[in-house]
Design a protein around this motif. Structure first.
Motif, PDB file in Angstrom:
ATOM      1  N   SER A 193      -6.579   5.245   2.277  1.00  0.00           N
ATOM      2  CA  SER A 193      -7.058   6.112   0.830  1.00  0.00           C
ATOM      3  C   SER A 193      -6.785   5.567  -0.037  1.00  0.00           C
ATOM      4  O   SER A 193      -7.533   4.523  -0.620  1.00  0.00           O
ATOM      5  N   SER A 194      -8.027   7.087  -1.243  1.00  0.00           N
ATOM      6  CA  SER A 194      -8.819   5.768  -2.518  1.00  0.00           C
ATOM      7  C   SER A 194      -7.716   5.361  -3.476  1.00  0.00           C
ATOM      8  O   SER A 194      -8.558   3.962  -3.817  1.00  0.00           O
ATOM      9  N   ILE A 195      -6.781   5.299  -3.473  1.00  0.00           N
ATOM     10  CA  ILE A 195      -5.077   4.423  -4.367  1.00  0.00           C
ATOM     11  C   ILE A 195      -5.673   2.699  -3.642  1.00  0.00           C
ATOM     12  O   ILE A 195      -5.422   1.885  -4.640  1.00  0.00           O
ATOM     13  N   GLY A 196      -5.676   2.788  -2.397  1.00  0.00           N
ATOM     14  CA  GLY A 196      -5.877   1.230  -1.993  1.00  0.00           C
ATOM     15  C   GLY A 196      -7.185   0.903  -2.558  1.00  0.00           C
ATOM     16  O   GLY A 196      -6.822  -0.712  -2.691  1.00  0.00           O
ATOM     17  N   MET A 197      -8.085   1.152  -3.355  1.00  0.00           N
ATOM     18  CA  MET A 197      -9.485   1.241  -3.584  1.00  0.00           C
ATOM     19  C   MET A 197      -8.833  -0.526  -4.835  1.00  0.00           C
ATOM     20  O   MET A 197      -9.458  -1.205  -4.918  1.00  0.00           O
ATOM     21  N   TYR A 198      -8.116   0.545  -5.436  1.00  0.00           N
ATOM     22  CA  TYR A 198      -8.355  -0.130  -6.778  1.00  0.00           C
ATOM     23  C   TYR A 198      -6.522  -1.573  -6.940  1.00  0.00           C
ATOM     24  O   TYR A 198      -6.342  -2.478  -7.689  1.00  0.00           O
TER      25      TYR A 198
END
Lengths: 493, 103
Positions: free
Chosen positions: A485-490
């Motif tokens: 997921s893109s949340i993981g990037m944060y």
């Protein structure tokens, strides 16, 4: 405007369709068929859940950002929405008996409509990428809930609970929005992305710390973290049991995930400087105070209120872990918590419907009169406490594992405190089991046969409690989803 | 003479603190609700001031304020309805009478 963006909102639109169907049924179907409304709403919601789960498994949908960046959906977000849907289906099934009672004749439709609207608000809250959408979601999740808490017009406690709920809810959202105004002043935008970018380059100021404290306090009220928990026990006790179960699992799960998203995508760059220690203190307080107050409760609903406060502390371990493993563990925890808590609330609701008893003293010797209910309650308590073969053990295990990835002494201490608190919680969960099984007293609850819908709800909950921990694909797929997921990037420390 | 943002921000801060103080000290539910409205209005003022003085090229703060006003109105409507319900059952709007449930 590009109308194909609405296709990204499949789940929201599906929920709206369910809402409209229930509304039309309530308004236009003849009075003789109105008793079918609760079953109709449950089946419609079940179909939505099945469709959502299938859509999640079959098509590999990617991350979509729509409406100028205000709305985002991704596999992980659909997954948490499906988890909430499963919980809502169980709540709806368990509430059929109550909703078909004599008192509810005029109000049956309203209950289901308000419930679906709050769920819609939670969807928006999870998918929001702009604080305007987030605030609208938060409010439409909490205002109809106040009306639902006040549903039992004949009971005085219901009014008292509703007043306490609405005043704290409005107070908390005022604090929350004040924090947002400070964030806006510092970042010049309300888009999550822009705020993240602006805060990334700026240095930490006092105003920023105050803003984050206000935001955490505002969401902490909804999550009932200590010291913002004072409304919880009263509201849980006063509200009708179906509403209490909805409030304790669905509302809490949705807010917890939205909290993770906000903290990661907006304030992610300030994890170590600003908010880790705030959350650290909140978690320790929440788990400990929730546990210690639960020991002395005699009312079952109050008891579960304090147990849910301490469970919220465990869920927050997934936020402070601040990695994809923690996120997956948190979603799994929410799923397991839905099943375990709804199992317990199913038993409480069935007994309350049949005999009106909610005190723990009335449960003494329940095993002799209603062995199956006592057994269900025992398994739910074991799962909430985290005793090995049941799902609660695995969810606690995974969330501790996720938190321990942090590998700092402070986190080790935190997990140690959480572990010690698990042992404390074992004591009071087993108090219920002891009252039901070991006490020699004559039970005041006469033997009764719970209705078909209540039994179905409890069976589903029991299934989840028994097998969710052993079905490894569930947790594995959650890990896969959250690592992509893109949340993981944060998640940068 | 140019009026600086701070002359607007101080009244809004005072409003917020009055609301906070009122909410914590008043015992009449209607007065508590008025205090909450004060807090919400202070938030609205804050957004408008920050938008006007810091980021005049966009209208995000103003838009937020419009929605926040509507949300505050909805909150008041629900709260008033609940307070009327309480009044019908206990003939009082004093929060000290709402002490049947405690631990």
């Amino acid at each position: 405007m590009d109308y194909s963006q609405f296709l990204a909102m499949k789940q929201e639109i599906g929920l709206l369709v369910v809402f409209l169907l229930v509304f039309l049924y309530d308004t236009f179907m003849p009075r003789s068929t109105q008793k079918g409304l609760p079953a109709f709403a449950s089946i419609a919601m079940l179909l939505l859940t099945v469709a959502g789960c299938l859509g999640c498994c079959l098509c590999s949908c990617s991350d979509v950002v729509a409406f100028g960046g205000m709305y985002e959906t991704s596999p992980v977000i659909s997954a948490i929405k499906n988890i909430l849907n499963i919980g809502v289906v169980i709540v709806l099934i368990q509430s059929i008996k109550w909703a078909n009672g004599e008192f509810m004749t005029m109000r049956r439709g309203e209950f289901y409509e308000l419930l679906l609207v709050t769920l819609f608000g939670m969807y928006l809250m999870i998918s929001a990428r702009h604080f305007l959408v987030f605030v609208i979601g938060l409010e439409s999740a909490s205002l109809p809930l106040a009306a639902m808490v006040a549903f039992d017009k004949n009971r005085y406690e219901s009014h008292e609970a509703a007043v306490k709920y609405i005043l704290t809810a409005v107070f908390s959202s005022a604090i929350f929005m004040m924090g947002l105004s400070f964030v806006y002043a510092l970042a010049g935008s309300l888009y999550f992305e822009n705020i993240y970018g602006a805060l990334f380059v700026s240095s930490t100021s006092t105003m920023l710390v105050i803003a984050i404290a206000f935001v955490i306090a505002g969401i902490g009220f909804k999550l009932s973290l200590v010291p913002f928990h004072l409304w919880t026990a009263d509201v849980y006790q006063g509200a009708p049991t179906s509403v209490t179960s909805y409030l304790s699992v669905i509302s809490k799960g949705a807010t917890a995930f939205a909290f993770l998203v906000v903290m990661a995508q907006v304030f992610g760059s300030l994890y170590a400087q600003v908010w880790e220690w705030m959350l650290y203190a909140l978690i320790i307080l929440t788990i400990t105070v929730g546990n210690l107050f639960a020991i002395r409760q005699r009312n079952m609903k109050r008891f579960l209120a304090f147990s849910s406060i301490s469970q919220a502390g465990y869920i927050m371990l997934g936020v402070i872990a601040y990695n994809t493993l923690g996120m997956a563990a948190m979603m799994f925890y929410i799923l397991v918590y839905i099943f375990s808590n709804l199992g317990a609330f199913g038993v409480i609701g069935a007994i309350e419907n049949a005999s009106g008893k909610v005190s723990m003293d009335d449960y003494r010797g329940l095993y002799k009169t209603n062995p199956r209910l006592a057994f269900t309650m025992m398994l739910a308590m074991f799962s909430l406490a985290g005793i090995p073969p049941f799902a609660g053990f695995f969810s606690k295990f995974f969330i501790f594992t996720g938190a321990l990835q942090g590998a700092s002494v402070a986190i080790y201490v935190l997990v140690l405190i959480a572990l010690i608190n698990t042992i404390v919680s074992l004591y009071y969960y087993l108090l219920v089991v002891k009252a039901m099984f070991i006490s020699d007293d004559e039970c005041v609850i006469a033997p009764f046969r719970s209705s078909c819908s209540e039994r179905l709800g409890m069976w589903i909950a029991l299934f989840g409690i028994m097998f969710l921990g052993l079905l490894s694909p569930v947790y594995d797929s959650l890990i896969d989803l959250s690592s992509l997921s893109s949340i993981g990037m944060y998640f940068i420390r | 003479m140019e009026i600086k943002a701070i002359y607007y921000l101080i009244p809004s801060l005072i409003m917020f603190c009055c609301g906070l103080y009122g909410f914590l000290t008043r015992r009449n539910m209607i007065a508590m609700l008025i205090s909450l409205e004060l807090m919400l209005n202070a938030v609205d003022m804050n957004f408008v001031i920050f938008n006007r003085f810091l980021f005049p090229e966009q209208l995000e703060g103003m838009m937020f304020t419009l929605f926040a006003i509507a949300i505050a109105a909805a909150e008041t409507a629900v709260a008033i309805a609940i307070i009327i319900n309480v009044y019908r059952s206990v003939n009082q709007v004093d929060v000290r009478t709402l002490n049947q449930m405690k631990f």
